[in-house]
Structure formats: C-alpha cells, structure tokens
Design a protein around this motif. Structure first.
Motif, PDB file in Angstrom:
ATOM      1  N   GLU A 167       0.754  -1.500   0.149  1.00 52.19           N
ATOM      2  CA  GLU A 167       0.155  -0.297  -0.226  1.00 52.19           C
ATOM      3  C   GLU A 167       0.808   1.251   0.563  1.00 52.19           C
ATOM      4  OE1 GLU A 167      -2.919  -0.263   3.162  1.00 52.19           O
ATOM      5  OE2 GLU A 167      -3.859  -1.895   2.230  1.00 52.19           O
ATOM      6  N   GLU A 168       2.279   1.029  -0.268  1.00 55.63           N
ATOM      7  CA  GLU A 168       3.103   2.189   0.243  1.00 55.63           C
ATOM      8  C   GLU A 168       3.462   2.791  -1.425  1.00 55.63           C
ATOM      9  OE1 GLU A 168       6.272   1.844   2.642  1.00 55.63           O
ATOM     10  OE2 GLU A 168       5.023   1.783   4.453  1.00 55.63           O
ATOM     11  N   PHE A 169       2.954   1.786  -2.355  1.00 50.53           N
ATOM     12  CA  PHE A 169       3.485   2.425  -4.088  1.00 50.53           C
ATOM     13  C   PHE A 169       2.195   2.372  -4.281  1.00 50.53           C
ATOM     14  CE2 PHE A 169       4.630   0.427  -7.884  1.00 50.53           C
ATOM     15  CZ  PHE A 169       5.806   1.263  -7.296  1.00 50.53           C
ATOM     16  N   ASN A 170       2.350   3.492  -5.366  1.00 48.18           N
ATOM     17  CA  ASN A 170       0.876   4.090  -5.861  1.00 48.18           C
ATOM     18  C   ASN A 170       1.575   4.022  -7.770  1.00 48.18           C
ATOM     19  OD1 ASN A 170      -1.101   5.127  -7.638  1.00 48.18           O
ATOM     20  ND2 ASN A 170      -1.239   6.674  -5.722  1.00 48.18           N
ATOM     21  N   PRO A 171       1.117   2.999  -8.912  1.00 45.70           N
ATOM     22  CA  PRO A 171       1.877   2.549  -9.745  1.00 45.70           C
ATOM     23  C   PRO A 171       1.608   4.099 -10.593  1.00 45.70           C
ATOM     24  CG  PRO A 171       0.946   1.013  -8.858  1.00 45.70           C
ATOM     25  CD  PRO A 171       0.216   1.663  -7.962  1.00 45.70           C
ATOM     26  N   ASP A 172       1.039   4.778 -10.040  1.00 45.55           N
ATOM     27  CA  ASP A 172      -0.387   5.593 -10.687  1.00 45.55           C
ATOM     28  C   ASP A 172       0.661   7.367 -10.541  1.00 45.55           C
ATOM     29  OD1 ASP A 172      -2.892   4.132 -11.146  1.00 45.55           O
ATOM     30  OD2 ASP A 172      -3.637   5.242  -9.265  1.00 45.55           O
ATOM     31  N   ASP A 173       1.606   6.807  -9.698  1.00 42.55           N
ATOM     32  CA  ASP A 173       2.677   7.913 -10.236  1.00 42.55           C
ATOM     33  C   ASP A 173       2.941   8.238 -11.006  1.00 42.55           C
ATOM     34  OD1 ASP A 173       0.951   8.822  -7.329  1.00 42.55           O
ATOM     35  OD2 ASP A 173       2.872   7.816  -6.365  1.00 42.55           O
ATOM     36  N   TYR A 174       3.838   7.119 -11.608  1.00 47.45           N
ATOM     37  CA  TYR A 174       4.744   7.179 -12.823  1.00 47.45           C
ATOM     38  C   TYR A 174       4.350   6.893 -14.435  1.00 47.45           C
ATOM     39  CZ  TYR A 174       6.576   5.708  -7.996  1.00 47.45           C
ATOM     40  OH  TYR A 174       7.949   5.498  -7.495  1.00 47.45           O
ATOM     41  N   PHE A 175       4.681   6.724 -14.699  1.00 49.43           N
ATOM     42  CA  PHE A 175       4.648   6.723 -16.565  1.00 49.43           C
ATOM     43  C   PHE A 175       3.989   5.134 -16.506  1.00 49.43           C
ATOM     44  CE2 PHE A 175       6.611  10.816 -16.937  1.00 49.43           C
ATOM     45  CZ  PHE A 175       6.117  11.180 -17.260  1.00 49.43           C
ATOM     46  N   THR A 176       2.896   5.168 -17.213  1.00 50.73           N
ATOM     47  CA  THR A 176       2.193   3.766 -17.450  1.00 50.73           C
ATOM     48  C   THR A 176       3.095   3.094 -18.458  1.00 50.73           C
ATOM     49  OG1 THR A 176      -0.146   5.010 -16.283  1.00 50.73           O
ATOM     50  CG2 THR A 176       0.276   2.120 -17.828  1.00 50.73           C
ATOM     51  N   GLY A 177       2.842   3.942 -19.628  1.00 52.61           N
ATOM     52  CA  GLY A 177       3.990   3.134 -20.789  1.00 52.61           C
ATOM     53  C   GLY A 177       5.420   2.975 -20.217  1.00 52.61           C
ATOM     54  N   LEU A 179       5.831   2.462 -16.976  1.00 52.31           N
ATOM     55  CA  LEU A 179       6.463   1.704 -15.593  1.00 52.31           C
ATOM     56  C   LEU A 179       6.494   0.087 -16.267  1.00 52.31           C
ATOM     57  CD1 LEU A 179       6.981   1.322 -13.154  1.00 52.31           C
ATOM     58  CD2 LEU A 179       4.479   1.681 -12.631  1.00 52.31           C
ATOM     59  N   ASP A 180       5.249  -0.034 -17.272  1.00 59.02           N
ATOM     60  CA  ASP A 180       4.029  -1.088 -17.394  1.00 59.02           C
ATOM     61  C   ASP A 180       5.454  -2.303 -18.827  1.00 59.02           C
ATOM     62  OD1 ASP A 180       2.502  -0.962 -15.761  1.00 59.02           O
ATOM     63  OD2 ASP A 180       1.179  -0.853 -16.647  1.00 59.02           O
ATOM     64  N   ARG A 188       5.851  -9.872 -14.258  1.00 55.04           N
ATOM     65  CA  ARG A 188       6.332  -8.027 -13.988  1.00 55.04           C
ATOM     66  C   ARG A 188       7.983  -8.711 -13.076  1.00 55.04           C
ATOM     67  NH1 ARG A 188       4.293  -2.951 -13.860  1.00 55.04           N
ATOM     68  NH2 ARG A 188       2.519  -4.159 -13.818  1.00 55.04           N
ATOM     69  N   PHE A 189       8.805  -9.027 -14.567  1.00 59.00           N
ATOM     70  CA  PHE A 189       9.883  -9.169 -14.418  1.00 59.00           C
ATOM     71  C   PHE A 189      10.677  -7.650 -13.648  1.00 59.00           C
ATOM     72  CE2 PHE A 189       8.800 -13.577 -16.388  1.00 59.00           C
ATOM     73  CZ  PHE A 189       8.509 -14.216 -15.059  1.00 59.00           C
ATOM     74  N   LEU A 190      10.815  -5.947 -14.480  1.00 56.38           N
ATOM     75  CA  LEU A 190      11.782  -5.558 -14.401  1.00 56.38           C
ATOM     76  C   LEU A 190      10.408  -4.132 -14.464  1.00 56.38           C
ATOM     77  CD1 LEU A 190      13.685  -5.679 -18.262  1.00 56.38           C
ATOM     78  CD2 LEU A 190      14.027  -6.796 -15.628  1.00 56.38           C
ATOM     79  N   VAL A 191      11.590  -3.877 -13.213  1.00 58.27           N
ATOM     80  CA  VAL A 191      11.338  -2.278 -12.862  1.00 58.27           C
ATOM     81  C   VAL A 191      11.439  -1.186 -13.703  1.00 58.27           C
ATOM     82  CG1 VAL A 191      10.489  -0.610 -11.200  1.00 58.27           C
ATOM     83  CG2 VAL A 191      10.024  -3.365 -10.836  1.00 58.27           C
ATOM     84  N   PRO A 192      11.646  -0.344 -14.912  1.00 56.10           N
ATOM     85  CA  PRO A 192      12.039   0.527 -15.389  1.00 56.10           C
ATOM     86  C   PRO A 192      12.890   1.493 -14.455  1.00 56.10           C
ATOM     87  CG  PRO A 192      10.746   0.179 -16.992  1.00 56.10           C
ATOM     88  CD  PRO A 192      10.334  -0.812 -15.342  1.00 56.10           C
TER      89      PRO A 192
END
Length: 482
Positions: A167-177, A179-180, A188-192
């Motif tokens: 819950e401390e992490f919010n994917p909406d704060d990042y550029f979806t294209g 991050l995904d 999901r093996f990599l995190v840019p």
C-alpha cells in the motif's frame, strides 16, 4: 515570440489516431496491420502473413491483474542481508538509494560490490543466467546480451503481487507506458528506473518552407517521406541534427531503438518481422549513408535547424539534454514556432528505451529487502532528487511524473546558467509528451548487432532489401533456438 506546441501535439495525436486506429494509450492493443513492440505479443512474420492477420479479429485485451490473481500472496518476512552489484556510473543513482536504505533499515547488512564496467558485464552475463549473483540487479539495458531471453529463463521474480499488495506504492504516480514495460506476458520481471524518450524537434517555419505536413510524423512511412523530400532538395545536408556524428550504420541502431522493434516473440519462440516497417527504417538509414572512409554527415549543433541546415533535432542520447533545451530557446528567440514530436514506432505509437532497470533474483531469500530498495529507487528522493543524483540517472529521464518535471527544469537552468526559467505552460506541454509513450523496450545488443549486420548491405547499395530481409530472418531463426 510564438509558441503553438500544445496545438501541434493535439493535431499530431489526432492524426495518429486517424491514421493507425490506435486504442487508448497504454493498452498495448494495435490494429491488425501493425506489429507489437511487446516481446510477448505474437506478430506477423512477413508481408504475406500481415494480409492474413488483417482478416483476423484482434484478441481481447486481458483484464488488469488484481489481488484475486495472487490470493495466497503475503509479503515475505524481513531478513538481515542485501547484496547488490554496481559500477561507478550506476553508483551515481544506486549509492544515494543505498544511503537511504541504510538509514531506514539499519539492522540490514548491505553488501555492495563496485567494479569496472567490464568486470560488471562479465559477472552479470555469467552469474545471472546461472541463477546466482546479487539479490537485486540494478543494470543498464546493455549489460545483458538479450534481457528478454534472460527473463524467459525464469531467473527473475514476478513483482506483480508486490505492486498490488504494497500500500506504500502507487503505480499511478508513474508513466504507465514506461512502468509497465517491465511486463513479460503478464508477469512483471523488470522495473524501469530511467528511460530515454524518443523526441524530434523542429519549427513550423522549417516544415512550411520545405512543404512538409506537420502530421507526417505520426507514422514511420510519413517520416520516411518527409526525410526523402528534404534530402532530395538538399543532398549535402543531414536529415536529423545530432550533437555528434551519424552514419548509416549507427542510424540503424538509433532507428531500432526509437521505433520499438522486437524481432522475436520470446513467449511463442517465433521470429516477428514486418516487411514494410523494416523497409522504411532501412530506407531512412540509407539516406544517411555516405560511401568512403569518413562516412560522416558532419557535426551538427542546435543552431543548424533555425538556419535550415538540418530538418530535425533527434536527441539520441537522453530525454532532455542541454542540446534539446538550447534548441527550443534558439527557435523561440527567432520568433519561430517550436515543434516537438515523439518518434513514431512501428505501431504508430511511441516507444521509449529503458536505460536502467531493477530486477529481483528468483533465488534470493532477501526478497523483501530487494523490494524495499526498488521502492527507494522509484521514490521522490531519487527520482526527484538533487541536481547531482537526478542528473546522473544515467543520462535519461525519471519514470516518476514529478521527477520528469524537475528534470526538465534542472536542464533548462543548466543550459542557461540559472538565468532562464522554462515557462510552466511549456513544461506542461513537454511532460504531456511522456504521457504519449505506449511502452518502452530494452534493445538487446545481440539483436541490434544482427540487425545492423544483415541490413547494412542494403544501406550500402550492395544487395536488395529482400535478400537482406531473408538473411536477417534466417539468422534470427537460428538464434532463437540457441
């Protein structure tokens, strides 16, 4: 001073949608006459198969993953160790993150090994495929010869449940294209951590004088036509302005990265090649080829576009270099309309290049500590850090939305020694370009080499494109089964 960037961006987006029939940004769906840049999507292998695909209904996009897809997941228990490897360059980003980690988790022993670039690459290429190495891999995209082949071997942990349950992490704060782009299929093996956005800049006055339509750049084919028009009028000038040298050979590499090419569908172990798109890319590279020992177009500066010595500034190293900001200022000072485009990919969308990423070993017992470090690498402290830490996100832009805004502002200050402040409206328009990115890729060095090697005879005029296309396909068929 005139500036119509926002209107131009809207026109480009509309033209792209009308031309390609794309669905909403970030869905990954394409029309049936395009090729996906996602390595998990099967695509046509030849121009003939493209016709067959046009008669087939597109597959329904799977529903987003939820906690229900991981009903038994619980965050792992804490351990007292974390091992990471680094180089001096990676350390500019990693070391500040480790300082924050040590402050937050003083009970954890951090084992950090710093080595030369050559040592790091050798160890990563031997230990990671063997299921050994650090708990968390923080790496450049070129450290592994083919990161997608590595992902298919199962050596990295699927981080989807951490994205869903923490819950401390919010994917909406990042550029979806961006991050995904770490997704491989649905895992999901990599995190840019940082990406290079593909941008072209010019002015409306240049395009008007050269009788080139502003919406030409929504497709690769349109880009090729614009390049051919300009080159026909000015054979001795370069199409792309770049703060360095461009040759037909390295233009193939640039286009491979910018156009989102994925030559292999690793999930289905098939070669995926679109004839028309690759032909257009090779033709653009051919425009840049000059026979002879030098084979150089000359060194271009940001002043050359306003002087009409070059058509575009293609920023081939980073999202917001000083070169890009300086070009913007020069164009506006000349009271011209500055235009910025995202480079069209083979789907009619836009593809960024992953510059640095993090991945967690599937064999580690220190999973929670590795995930904690990933969150720090994506935190405001790093992504929106000081000029020193932010400026050393390995010459690329942050994936955090607010981080990108600060990065652009910082580059503008550097370009003009603190005497120039980029207007907020312009900042908003520039950031909107990042929202257009559909996905990001890691161009596997070995595939880039194959692409350059097999396509150069066509660029040099020694062989037909059909011969080069077939040779590349045969090379890839052998490689995928190694």
């Amino acid at each position: 001073m005139k500036n119509n960037i926002k209107q131009t961006i809207s026109a480009i987006l509309l033209a792209a949608m009308l031309t390609t029939g794309l669905t909403a940004c970030g869905t990954g769906e394409t029309t049936t006459d395009t090729v996906s840049a996602n390595p998990s999507d099967a695509t046509q292998t030849t121009a003939d198969s493209a016709e067959e695909a046009a008669e087939t209904e597109p597959e329904t996009e799977p529903a987003p993953l939820t906690k229900a897809d991981y009903p038994d997941f619980v965050l792992p228990e804490a351990t007292d160790t974390l091992t990471v490897y680094s180089t001096e360059m990676l350390g500019f980003t990693l070391n500040p993150a480790l300082d924050i980690f040590r402050e937050l988790y003083p009970e954890v022993e951090v084992i950090s090994k710093t080595m030369t670039e050559e040592e790091y690459e050798t160890i990563i290429r031997t230990e990671i495929p063997a299921g050994r190495g650090p708990d968390l891999l923080f790496s450049h995209g070129t450290d592994l010869p083919d990161v997608y082949k590595t992902m298919s071997s199962g050596v990295f942990l699927d981080l989807n449940p951490y994205f869903l349950y923490d819950e401390e992490f919010n994917p909406d704060d990042y550029f979806t294209g961006m991050l995904d782009s770490g997704l491989y299929g649905r895992e999901r093996f990599l995190v840019p951590v940082s990406c290079c956005l593909p941008l072209l800049t010019t002015s409306a006055e240049v395009l008007t004088e050269e009788e080139i339509a502003p919406d030409s750049f929504s497709t690769i084919e349109g880009l090729l036509t614009a390049c051919e028009t300009y080159k026909a009028n000015y054979p001795d000038r370069t199409v792309f302005a770049d703060n360095g040298y461009i040759t037909g050979f390295n233009m193939l590499k640039i286009l491979y990265e910018k156009c989102g090419i994925q030559l292999i569908d690793y999930r289905n172990n098939t070669v995926t090649m679109d004839y028309d798109s690759l032909k257009a890319i090779a033709d653009i590279a051919k425009l840049h080829y000059t026979a002879g020992e030098q084979n150089k177009t000359g060194r271009i500066t940001y002043m050359d576009i306003p002087k009409h010595q070059a058509l575009f500034n293609g920023d081939h190293t980073s999202m917001w270099s000083l070169f890009m900001i300086e070009h913007y200022n020069v164009v506006c000072t000349n009271e011209e309309n500055h235009l910025v485009y995202t480079f069209p990919d083979i789907n009619g969308g836009s593809t960024a290049q992953i510059m640095t990423f993090a991945a967690v070993s599937s064999n580690t017992e220190n999973t929670l500590n590795a995930w904690r470090l990933i969150k720090i690498l994506l935190s405001e402290e790093i992504q929106c850090g000081t000029s020193e830490t932010l400026g050393n996100l390995t010459i690329a832009s942050p994936v955090l939305k607010e981080g990108l805004r600060k990065y652009i502002s910082m580059q503008a200050e550097k370009a003009f020694y603190g005497t120039y402040v980029l207007p907020e409206e312009t900042m908003d328009e520039f950031c909107a370009l990042a929202e257009q990115i559909d996905h990001a890729v890691l161009a596997p060095p070995i595939l880039v080499r194959y692409f350059q090697m097999e396509m150069m005879p066509y660029v040099q005029g020694d062989r037909s494109f059909d011969d080069c296309f077939d040779n590349l396909k045969n090379t890839l068929e052998l490689y995928k089964d190694e």
